[in-house]
Design a protein around this motif. Sequence first.
Motif, PDB file in Angstrom:
ATOM      1  N   GLN A  90       0.837  -1.234   0.177  1.00  0.00           N
ATOM      2  CA  GLN A  90      -0.101   0.065   0.415  1.00  0.00           C
ATOM      3  C   GLN A  90       0.414   1.418   0.106  1.00  0.00           C
ATOM      4  N   TYR A  91       2.150   1.093  -0.053  1.00  0.00           N
ATOM      5  CA  TYR A  91       3.156   2.018  -0.029  1.00  0.00           C
ATOM      6  C   TYR A  91       2.998   3.051   1.901  1.00  0.00           C
ATOM      7  N   ILE A  92       2.516   2.590   2.647  1.00  0.00           N
ATOM      8  CA  ILE A  92       2.358   2.874   3.682  1.00  0.00           C
ATOM      9  C   ILE A  92       3.488   3.151   4.468  1.00  0.00           C
ATOM     10  N   THR A 133       0.065  -6.035  -5.872  1.00  0.00           N
ATOM     11  CA  THR A 133       0.384  -4.397  -5.712  1.00  0.00           C
ATOM     12  C   THR A 133       0.090  -3.635  -5.745  1.00  0.00           C
ATOM     13  N   SER A 134      -0.382  -3.201  -7.271  1.00  0.00           N
ATOM     14  CA  SER A 134      -1.394  -2.375  -7.832  1.00  0.00           C
ATOM     15  C   SER A 134      -2.381  -2.081  -7.275  1.00  0.00           C
ATOM     16  N   THR A 135      -3.127  -3.437  -7.050  1.00  0.00           N
ATOM     17  CA  THR A 135      -4.651  -3.823  -6.500  1.00  0.00           C
ATOM     18  C   THR A 135      -4.667  -3.718  -4.943  1.00  0.00           C
ATOM     19  N   VAL A 136      -4.121  -4.051  -4.772  1.00  0.00           N
ATOM     20  CA  VAL A 136      -3.458  -2.918  -3.214  1.00  0.00           C
ATOM     21  C   VAL A 136      -3.753  -1.906  -2.444  1.00  0.00           C
ATOM     22  N   LYS A 137      -2.712  -0.903  -3.546  1.00  0.00           N
ATOM     23  CA  LYS A 137      -2.266   0.120  -3.663  1.00  0.00           C
ATOM     24  C   LYS A 137      -4.221   0.646  -3.933  1.00  0.00           C
TER      25      LYS A 137
END
Length: 406
Positions: A243-245, A363-367
């Motif tokens: 999520q780039y958190i 990752t693209s979906t989660v983000k």
Amino acid sequence: MDKTEKNANDKVKMHKAVYAAGAAGVVLMNMMSWWSVQFSDWYIRHIFPIWLNTYARLTSKVPFCVGELMLILAVVVTVSGIVFWFVNRVCRQKYKRAVGGFGRFYAWTALIVCYVMTLNCFILYHGSSFSDKYLEAHLEPDMMVAGISDQMVTQVRARKDMAANEKTYTEKELAVLRDYIVEQCNALEKVIAHDDRGDAYYDGNLIEASRQAMIKLGEEYDQLSGFYVTPKYLSFSDFFSQQYIMGYYFPFSLEANINSVMYITNVAPTVCHELAHTKGFIYEDDANMIGYLACINAGDPFLQYCGYLSVLSYVNNDFYESIGKNKNEYKSHVRISSGVAHDNIFLTEENWQEVEKTAVVKTSTVKKVSDTLMDTTLKLNGVEEGMLQYNNVVGQLLTYYDGELY
């Protein structure tokens, strides 16, 4: 109707009345916070610290992230309830009484969660920002640094997410700020330690050093003074990385948590950012600014480097946009060194590979889902820009350096 049945009905009515009163209390507190900045500021200054100095002291002693455990329990309880309800329907209301009991338990739990979120999060969105309380004072000598009066708050805050003053800064001033940040990064990158691969490293307890930096900053800004929780690493850092958190403030547990997978230069600013939330500064641009100030004033070159790096991309990107993405003009300004560019990352390539290897969902979906939820949450709490609020730290930096750099 016999006496037993009457007593049962009376209990049901009392239960509903108490629940309705509790729900009304949540609604009333939220309405008051939306209507009155003064109420929110009073709550943040006098009531919110009580939770920090009691409940947060307890959760701070637990070695793992309590907030993550609470989220897992919430999911488990919710899913279990749905399954239980479905089974009861299939079995023709065989477990009707048990389902009713579970429903009442879930309703009361949900009400408690609403209270916790209101007290530890929602009200904070409607108080004065860091800019209102301190950066305005930086420009107005007659204003007290400790805070501003309720009347002044009303006058200067047409929007809570704006910078404390309405001065418009020019492209030239943004360029000066950008070049200053780049110069500081370039100089400090040569001072800090790097390993054979060129990765930065810190010889010591970086989390505690960051916590101490916040304690030191509290000597200058009164709302940041006092007790600080012990920051913890997130147990599911790989998932948060998708999520780039970098960090997470859990209102349920009043914890400041950070990503254990991210590159080391992100640690100090993130620790300070999340600790700022535990002090009542819930706006993301405020937390970014506070994290920056804590790091650059720490007296530790590594923390100082991380502090300047934490705002580099925001300032550099805004400057590039301001000049119409003119590459020739951009190249005429101070160049970001290759070492700084190497250290200005979220995850290393090796860590990204590990994250993707264990990922259940792309990752693209989660983000995308995470960004949508975060953006929606911020807007529901009155932050019109949503996720773009993070970028507002540039405006605060321009205000902070007004009179010093330009």
